[in-house]
Scaffold this motif. Structure first.
Motif, PDB file in Angstrom:
ATOM      1  N   GLU A   1       0.810  -1.215   0.000  1.00  0.00           N
ATOM      2  CA  GLU A   1       0.000   0.000   0.000  1.00  0.00           C
ATOM      3  C   GLU A   1       0.846   1.269   0.000  1.00  0.00           C
ATOM      4  O   GLU A   1       0.435   2.313  -0.499  1.00  0.00           O
TER       5      GLU A   1
ATOM      6  N   LEU B   1      -8.657   4.526  -9.205  1.00  0.00           N
ATOM      7  CA  LEU B   1      -9.279   3.258  -8.814  1.00  0.00           C
ATOM      8  C   LEU B   1      -8.462   2.068  -9.305  1.00  0.00           C
ATOM      9  O   LEU B   1      -8.386   1.030  -8.642  1.00  0.00           O
ATOM     10  N   ARG B   2      -7.810   2.231 -10.444  1.00  0.00           N
ATOM     11  CA  ARG B   2      -6.915   1.180 -10.907  1.00  0.00           C
ATOM     12  C   ARG B   2      -5.763   0.984  -9.916  1.00  0.00           C
ATOM     13  O   ARG B   2      -5.352  -0.148  -9.646  1.00  0.00           O
TER      14      ARG B   2
ATOM     15  N   PHE C   1      -5.894   1.760  -6.616  1.00  0.00           N
ATOM     16  CA  PHE C   1      -6.470   1.142  -5.419  1.00  0.00           C
ATOM     17  C   PHE C   1      -6.682  -0.363  -5.616  1.00  0.00           C
ATOM     18  O   PHE C   1      -6.507  -1.158  -4.687  1.00  0.00           O
ATOM     19  N   SER C   2      -7.059  -0.751  -6.825  1.00  0.00           N
ATOM     20  CA  SER C   2      -7.372  -2.157  -7.073  1.00  0.00           C
ATOM     21  C   SER C   2      -6.154  -3.062  -6.960  1.00  0.00           C
ATOM     22  O   SER C   2      -6.292  -4.287  -6.864  1.00  0.00           O
TER      23      SER C   2
ATOM     24  N   TRP D   1      -8.953  -1.583  -1.630  1.00  0.00           N
ATOM     25  CA  TRP D   1     -10.122  -1.666  -2.528  1.00  0.00           C
ATOM     26  C   TRP D   1     -11.387  -1.997  -1.735  1.00  0.00           C
ATOM     27  O   TRP D   1     -12.411  -1.322  -1.866  1.00  0.00           O
ATOM     28  N   ASP D   2     -11.290  -2.994  -0.880  1.00  0.00           N
ATOM     29  CA  ASP D   2     -12.443  -3.372  -0.068  1.00  0.00           C
ATOM     30  C   ASP D   2     -12.852  -2.243   0.868  1.00  0.00           C
ATOM     31  O   ASP D   2     -14.052  -1.984   1.064  1.00  0.00           O
TER      32      ASP D   2
END
Length: 400
Positions: A161, A181-182, A184-185, A191-192
């Motif tokens: 992270e 978001l990519r 974070f994924s 992501w969760d």
């Protein structure tokens, strides 16, 4: 001689923000800054080292005399210092905004980095609910001020992270969330957490504009040299925003809280002035920070940014001049007035342009300039290339 730094966050801008091709600073009513510039020294200063993001964290660290390339670990750790959080060396601290997004998907956009400038009274219960339902041994939510909060990832500096490159939400207003978001994924836990928080906010934040969290600016805990040992001066910071208070606290400076200081155009100007004057009776260096011009710049509102700069001149610079420069008791006080970075209306976010600054004390050789502005500051040829050297340069000017 005592020293007063007055910082109008995001005051600098680009031409054509206002009629006549003017910047907001050029269009604002600034008779006090103009007079100090004419009778003082004016130049530009590069507060953001090459290759670093032009955030207020980096830029204000420079203005306080600390080299961000050496000391900066992230935005989150600075604000954690403001809250006095007890952290382990390997903890990862994220700045966490409450934001408004069109939808939390690759098709979504960032609508508002501040959830409509949500109040602290409205946001604090939301963070406490997130901590109650989503906080655990790994993630801890810490309420802050307005939309600005913290997420602590225990021992997260050792995990993947720490490498995520998430853009600040104020940099992507009106823009796609796809790239972030990519990022974070790439980490299932982050992501969760995003989507679990979205579910909680859908239940708890219905009377606000907040519908998502946005973690960014992560890093290890901040460690700064002691300000007094570095400069020989006792110092204080006066600001409504956690990042400036965090820098001050990490450097062992006094952090002065002013009731009614909001970080917006309607802040408690007189309270900040009074706090600065009271501190200078016993201390040597006061760093007074006003956030209003920056917030207006992020909103893309040139008229309000111009008004915020005019209020800074009339409600901060003017009364401090009257009390310190003109009262007879202020002949041993020097002024530095500047901004931390540009927030151009066209960009709605920060840029790394060299910022204009003015330096005044009773023995200055007059510059003869007609106004304090970006263009006139550049015209003098005085360019302090490393922003963290501005404070040291100023102290040298005050030496006998």
């Amino acid at each position: 001689m005592k020293l007063l730094f007055l910082i109008a966050d995001g005051m600098g801008g680009w031409p054509d923000e206002m009629p006549g091709g003017k910047t907001c600073l050029e269009a604002a009513a600034t008779p006090n800054m103009d007079e100090l510039a004419a009778s003082g020294v004016v130049g530009v200063c590069r507060t953001v080292p090459e290759g670093m993001p032009p955030g207020s964290d980096v830029a204000n660290m420079s203005l306080l005399g600390f080299n961000p390339a050496r000391h900066h670990t992230g935005r989150g750790p600075i604000e954690a210092a403001a809250q006095g959080l007890v952290l382990a060396p390997d903890d990862l601290v994220w700045r966490l905004n409450l934001v408004s997004v069109s939808e939390l998907s690759a098709q979504g956009k960032m609508l508002d980095y501040s959830s409509g400038h949500i109040t602290t009274e409205a946001s604090e219960p939301l963070l406490r609910d997130l901590q109650e339902h989503l906080g655990d041994e790994t993630f801890q939510f810490h309420p802050g001020v307005q939309y600005r909060h913290l997420l602590v990832h225990k021992e997260g500096a050792l995990d993947y992270e720490a490498t995520l490159k998430i853009r600040p939400p104020h940099d992507i207003t009106g823009k796609s969330l796809h790239a972030d978001l990519r990022e974070f994924s790439r980490c299932a836990r982050m992501w969760d957490l995003l989507f679990l928080a979205e579910e909680r906010l859908a239940q708890t934040a219905r009377h606000t504009k907040a519908n998502s969290i946005w973690p960014w600016g992560q890093g290890r805990p901040l460690i700064l040299p002691d300000f007094k040992q570095s400069t020989g001066r006792t110092g204080a910071v006066i600001s409504a925003v956690d990042l400036v208070r965090g820098l001050g606290r990490a450097a062992g400076m006094e952090v002065i809280e002013v009731p009614g200081a909001t970080g917006l155009i309607d802040t408690n100007y007189q309270g900040k002035v009074d706090a600065a004057l009271a501190f200078l009776e016993r201390g040597d260096f006061a760093f007074v920070h006003l956030e209003g011009p920056d917030e207006c710049g992020h909103a893309g509102n040139a008229a309000e940014k111009t008004e915020a700069i005019s209020r800074f001149d009339a409600r901060v610079v003017a009364p401090l001049r009257q009390a310190l420069q003109n009262s007879g008791g202020g002949q041993d006080v020097a002024f530095v007035i500047t901004c931390d970075h540009f927030t151009p209306i066209a960009e709605k976010t920060h840029t790394p342009d060299a910022v204009p600054f003015l330096f005044w004390h009773k023995d200055c050789a007059p510059s003869g300039l007609t106004a304090f502005s970006e263009a006139q500051a550049r015209s003098t040829g005085l360019d302090i290339e490393a922003g963290h050297e501005l404070l040291r340069w100023t102290l040298r000017q005050l030496e006998p």
